[in-house]
Design an enzyme around this catalytic site. Structure first.
Site, PDB file in Angstrom:
ATOM      1  CD  GLU A  69      38.057 -78.226  37.827  1.00 51.88           C
ATOM      2  OE1 GLU A  69      37.739 -77.809  39.056  1.00 51.88           O
ATOM      3  OE2 GLU A  69      37.465 -79.468  37.468  1.00 51.88           O
ATOM      4  CG  ASP A  85      35.022 -80.816  35.778  1.00 49.16           C
ATOM      5  OD1 ASP A  85      36.043 -81.346  35.998  1.00 49.16           O
ATOM      6  OD2 ASP A  85      34.010 -80.550  36.681  1.00 49.16           O
ATOM      7  CB  ILE A  87      38.315 -85.702  37.966  1.00 48.63           C
ATOM      8  CG1 ILE A  87      39.272 -86.487  36.983  1.00 48.63           C
ATOM      9  CG2 ILE A  87      37.865 -86.488  39.024  1.00 48.63           C
ATOM     10  CD1 ILE A  87      40.426 -87.227  37.738  1.00 48.63           C
ATOM     11  CG  ASP A  88      32.046 -82.484  38.640  1.00 42.95           C
ATOM     12  OD1 ASP A  88      32.297 -81.697  39.286  1.00 42.95           O
ATOM     13  OD2 ASP A  88      30.859 -82.584  38.257  1.00 42.95           O
ATOM     14  CB  THR A  90      38.626 -83.212  42.445  1.00 44.46           C
ATOM     15  OG1 THR A  90      38.664 -83.173  40.986  1.00 44.46           O
ATOM     16  CG2 THR A  90      39.959 -83.886  42.730  1.00 44.46           C
ATOM     17  CG  ASP A 218      31.668 -77.042  38.249  1.00 42.79           C
ATOM     18  OD1 ASP A 218      32.484 -78.311  38.169  1.00 42.79           O
ATOM     19  OD2 ASP A 218      31.781 -76.162  38.956  1.00 42.79           O
TER      20      ASP A 218
END
Length: 266
Positions: A69, A85, A87-88, A90, A218
């Site tokens: 990402e 990802d 940190i999905d 955020t 995602d």
């Protein structure tokens, strides 16, 4: 490399990266930048976590490609690409809501959800310690417990998850769809982390989930988790899931929801 070995690497990296992200959250979060809108934020921890993941993958699998990402894409020579990802969720992370995830998947083919073949993936919530894993044809698991979707008795008894985009005009359209769907189902949930929403379908915490506007990272790992737990995971009109649309649910519910959402979104 067999899928189980790929999964072992994905799991180890996701847990290690999750530990870093959790430590940074305790220390305090600093916004580094904005993306699609002023409310679509990137933290320094997002970037640091992705850098760690990328470094670990480069050491273990130097010939594989990478799609993240924050750091973009790098082409490999092995035919495999890691889709990450760091940190999905955020915004949840920023606000201290303990519902965010690290997602690590490995796919065969180009890093395009319309054409790739997902081989293995891991999604972990570092705040709860939950770790979701799946391999193609090998089932989906939460820890050592195999996961299976829950088929509700009807659409009216279904708990449905969704999410919204960061642009105001997009959210307005998505809100109108949800307003039309709400009277037809048990209730709607919006947790703010797409990967965990898809894993919630796998566990039965949600009966179904849909969203527009997701990026490949995602759903790369979590869509595999949901599918291996028995969910139909699809895009619009039978296409593979993509930024255009993703729907995950048991077969009968998926068919019914797809028809309802198509009418509401017309």
């Amino acid at each position: 490399m067999p899928n189980e070995e790929l999964l072992s690497l994905a799991r180890d990296i996701a847990i290690t990266a999750g530990g870093l992200a959790r430590r940074r959250r305790v220390e305090g979060v600093e916004v580094a930048d904005h993306k699609s809108s002023p409310v679509d934020v990137v933290t320094l921890a997002d970037r640091e976590t992705e850098t760690l993941i990328r470094s670990m993958l480069a050491d273990a699998r130097p010939n594989d490609g990478f799609l993240g990402e924050e750091g973009g894409a790098a082409t490999g020579t092995s035919g495999l690409t890691w889709v990450v990802d760091p940190i999905d969720g955020t915004v949840n992370y920023l606000y201290g809501i303990p519902h965010w995830a690290v997602s690590v998947a490995v796919v065969e083919g180009d890093p395009d959800p319309l054409t790739w073949r997902a081989l293995a993936g891991c999604v972990t919530n570092p705040m709860t310690g939950e770790v979701y894993t799946a391999t193609e044809g090998g089932g989906a698991f939460s820890g050592n417990q195999q996961l299976f979707v829950t088929e509700p008795a009807s659409v009216a008894q279904s708990l449905i998850g969704t999410g919204f985009g960061y642009e105001a005009a997009v959210r307005a359209k998505q809100g109108a769809v949800v307003a039309g769907l709400l009277p037809l189902v048990r209730d709607i949930r919006r947790f703010g982390t797409a990967s965990l929403d898809l894993c919630a379908v796998a566990t039965g915490r949600l009966n179904g989930y849909f969203e527009r506007g997701l990026k490949p990272w995602d759903h790369a790992a979590a869509a595999l988790v949901a599918r291996e737990a028995g969910a139909v995971v699809t895009g619009a009109a039978g296409a593979p899931p993509s930024a255009d649309f993703i729907l995950a649910a048991p077969a009968e519910l998926a068919s019914a929801l797809e028809g309802i959402l198509a009418k509401l979104d017309a």
